[in-house]
Design a protein around this motif. Structure first.
Motif, mmCIF file in Angstrom:
data_model
loop_
_atom_site.group_PDB
_atom_site.id
_atom_site.type_symbol
_atom_site.label_atom_id
_atom_site.label_comp_id
_atom_site.label_asym_id
_atom_site.label_seq_id
_atom_site.Cartn_x
_atom_site.Cartn_y
_atom_site.Cartn_z
ATOM 1 N N MET A 1 0.856 -1.201 0.000
ATOM 2 C CA MET A 1 0.000 0.000 0.000
ATOM 3 C C MET A 1 0.884 1.240 0.000
ATOM 4 O O MET A 1 1.781 1.351 0.815
ATOM 5 C CB MET A 1 -0.876 -0.097 1.249
ATOM 6 N N VAL A 13 -14.367 1.807 -5.243
ATOM 7 C CA VAL A 13 -15.574 1.221 -4.633
ATOM 8 C C VAL A 13 -16.643 2.309 -4.501
ATOM 9 O O VAL A 13 -17.810 2.108 -4.849
ATOM 10 C CB VAL A 13 -15.279 0.590 -3.240
ATOM 11 N N ARG A 82 -22.333 -6.674 -1.490
ATOM 12 C CA ARG A 82 -21.335 -6.515 -0.421
ATOM 13 C C ARG A 82 -21.785 -5.466 0.588
ATOM 14 O O ARG A 82 -21.772 -5.693 1.792
ATOM 15 C CB ARG A 82 -20.013 -6.122 -1.092
ATOM 16 N N ALA A 106 -11.898 1.453 6.354
ATOM 17 C CA ALA A 106 -13.244 1.956 6.011
ATOM 18 C C ALA A 106 -13.315 2.655 4.655
ATOM 19 O O ALA A 106 -14.378 2.693 4.034
ATOM 20 C CB ALA A 106 -13.722 2.915 7.098
ATOM 21 N N GLY A 107 -12.210 3.206 4.189
ATOM 22 C CA GLY A 107 -12.243 3.923 2.904
ATOM 23 C C GLY A 107 -13.297 5.013 2.923
ATOM 24 O O GLY A 107 -13.473 5.734 3.920
ATOM 25 N N ASP A 128 -8.638 3.845 9.063
ATOM 26 C CA ASP A 128 -8.037 3.683 7.731
ATOM 27 C C ASP A 128 -6.660 4.310 7.740
ATOM 28 O O ASP A 128 -6.300 5.075 8.636
ATOM 29 C CB ASP A 128 -8.918 4.291 6.619
ATOM 30 N N GLU A 154 -4.839 5.532 11.053
ATOM 31 C CA GLU A 154 -3.701 4.691 11.458
ATOM 32 C C GLU A 154 -3.384 3.690 10.353
ATOM 33 O O GLU A 154 -4.298 3.176 9.704
ATOM 34 C CB GLU A 154 -4.030 3.876 12.722
ATOM 35 N N ASP A 155 -2.101 3.395 10.221
ATOM 36 C CA ASP A 155 -1.675 2.320 9.334
ATOM 37 C C ASP A 155 -1.600 1.044 10.176
ATOM 38 O O ASP A 155 -0.737 0.925 11.050
ATOM 39 C CB ASP A 155 -0.301 2.672 8.743
ATOM 40 N N GLY A 157 -0.604 -1.697 9.427
ATOM 41 C CA GLY A 157 0.643 -2.425 9.198
ATOM 42 C C GLY A 157 1.756 -1.882 10.089
ATOM 43 O O GLY A 157 2.787 -2.528 10.286
ATOM 44 N N GLY A 183 -13.395 -5.782 2.086
ATOM 45 C CA GLY A 183 -12.374 -5.510 1.069
ATOM 46 C C GLY A 183 -11.060 -5.067 1.661
ATOM 47 O O GLY A 183 -10.377 -4.219 1.106
ATOM 48 N N TYR A 187 -5.353 -7.155 1.240
ATOM 49 C CA TYR A 187 -4.254 -6.188 1.080
ATOM 50 C C TYR A 187 -3.187 -6.330 2.156
ATOM 51 O O TYR A 187 -2.176 -5.650 2.112
ATOM 52 C CB TYR A 187 -4.805 -4.748 1.109
HETATM 53 C C1 LIG Z 1 -10.710 -1.790 -1.197
HETATM 54 S S1 LIG Z 1 -10.680 -0.491 -0.047
HETATM 55 C C2 LIG Z 1 -12.180 -0.848 0.795
HETATM 56 C C3 LIG Z 1 -12.779 0.352 1.435
HETATM 57 C C4 LIG Z 1 -14.107 0.095 2.167
HETATM 58 N N1 LIG Z 1 -13.976 -0.955 3.152
HETATM 59 C C5 LIG Z 1 -15.209 -0.223 1.198
HETATM 60 O O1 LIG Z 1 -15.409 -1.411 0.944
HETATM 61 O O2 LIG Z 1 -15.851 0.686 0.707
HETATM 62 C C6 LIG Z 1 -9.441 -1.027 1.126
HETATM 63 C C7 LIG Z 1 -9.222 -0.030 2.251
HETATM 64 O O3 LIG Z 1 -8.314 -0.601 3.193
HETATM 65 C C8 LIG Z 1 -7.423 0.401 3.619
HETATM 66 N N2 LIG Z 1 -6.168 -0.211 4.090
HETATM 67 C C9 LIG Z 1 -5.356 -1.031 3.385
HETATM 68 N N3 LIG Z 1 -4.260 -1.326 4.126
HETATM 69 C C10 LIG Z 1 -4.418 -0.686 5.326
HETATM 70 C C11 LIG Z 1 -3.613 -0.589 6.500
HETATM 71 N N4 LIG Z 1 -2.435 -1.196 6.591
HETATM 72 N N5 LIG Z 1 -4.076 0.159 7.520
HETATM 73 C C12 LIG Z 1 -5.273 0.802 7.438
HETATM 74 N N6 LIG Z 1 -6.067 0.745 6.348
HETATM 75 C C13 LIG Z 1 -5.634 0.022 5.302
HETATM 76 C C14 LIG Z 1 -7.203 1.260 2.373
HETATM 77 O O4 LIG Z 1 -6.682 2.556 2.679
HETATM 78 C C15 LIG Z 1 -8.591 1.282 1.781
HETATM 79 O O5 LIG Z 1 -9.354 2.368 2.229
#
Ligand SMILES: C[S@@+](CC[C@H](N)C(=O)[O-])C[C@H]1O[C@@H](n2cnc3c(N)ncnc32)[C@H](O)[C@@H]1O
Length: 284
Positions: A1, A13, A82, A106-107, A128, A154-155, A157, A183, A187
């Protein structure tokens, strides 16, 4: 990411939800209010321009997404299933006594913003990656935040979920909770996924639910997105959001047990739902 850029997949999405709003038959499936809230959020956050929203609401956009179903069969409509699935888990969970909702990755999802005023006794938390969460927070601030909706940047990871939540003044550890990972887990690296499920189990009370979507592992050991898996894996890598994790559905029960959860196959969406993901629920 990619650390510095808002998520492209979260943006996609959200745009798809706007387009599904004009596709005949989808209004009975999509949660009420989701399309207009998503439009508002994309505009207020600055994630999308008005002309992009106009395009997303056009018949051309419907045709483009339908055309792309050659690559991920059924995935366009799958986003409506979904969203309906995850919202149902939250509503059912609240009916069964949950008073906390945690949306991981949450995106631009609007569930928390839409449901917080309806369930004022329930606290909604969203986490997110900072680049996406900050943009969303800007949009939510413009739309009007609610006292029981908490947006956390927050990340996952980089920082452990338990540390993030334990330091949040409104989080209650011994509380029945619904956790959503829509979703997201594809990742994350395998060790991060196991750790995330274990940490979630540590942070909630018995009777809590964990609803998530996942990709199945194919015969070659890679996430299976159908015939064009190789192309999809390459595309995801190119946009900086590689798919890392998947699971064989028959291994889900033992994976969940090891991480502190009990699989509830009866709540899973039936396998005839279109798209490349499957949708599962576990309880603690
Ligand atoms: C495919 S999008 C899905 C967004 C939302 N859940 C939806 O379905 O509408 C994946 C989301 O996961 C978040 N994400 C991925 N890796 C992450 C991490 N290490 N920490 C926090 N968020 C993460 C991304 O920033 C992104 O917003």
């Amino acid at each position: 990411m990619r650390k510095d850029k808002p998520s492209r997949t979260a943006y996609k999405v959200a745009l798809v939800i706007v387009t599904l709003g004009i596709k005949p038959g989808m209004d009975s499936l999509l949660p009420p209010g989701i399309v207009s809230a998503t439009k508002q959020l994309l505009l207020a956050s600055g994630a999308a321009w008005p002309r992009t929203i106009r395009w997303a609401e056009s018949k051309v956009a419907v045709s483009v997404y339908e055309a792309f179903d050659w690559m991920l069969p059924g995935q366009f409509e799958a986003f409506a299933h979904r969203k309906a699935f995850f919202e149902r888990q939250v509503r059912d969970g609240i009916s069964s006594g949950a008073s906390q909702i945690l949306v991981l990755g949450a995106g631009y999802d609007t569930l928390g913003w839409r449901l917080a005023p309806e369930f004022t006794e329930v606290n909604f938390f969203e986490i997110d990656h900072p680049a996406t969460a900050r943009l969303k927070a800007k949009g939510i601030a413009t739309m009007g935040n609610h006292d029981n909706l908490f947006l956390i940047a927050e990340d996952l990871g980089q920082r452990r979920l338990v540390d993030v939540l334990k330091n949040h003044t409104s989080w209650r550890v011994n509380t029945q909770t619904v956790i959503l990972a829509e979703g997201l887990v594809m990742y994350l690296l395998p060790e991060a996924v196991s750790s995330l499920f274990c940490q979630c189990a540590e942070m909630v009370n018995d009777g809590s639910r964990f609803a998530f979507s996942s990709l199945a592992t194919g015969a070659d050991g890679r996430p299976d997105a159908g015939r064009w898996t190789g192309l999809m894996l390459w595309l995801q890598k190119t946009i900086g959001e590689s798919w890392h994790w998947s699971i064989r559905p028959e291994e889900l029960g033992s994976f969940l047990k090891k991480t502190g959860w009990q699989y509830l196959p009866e709540l899973q969406l039936p396998s005839n739902i279109p798209g490349v993901e499957f949708y599962a629920v576990a309880t603690k």
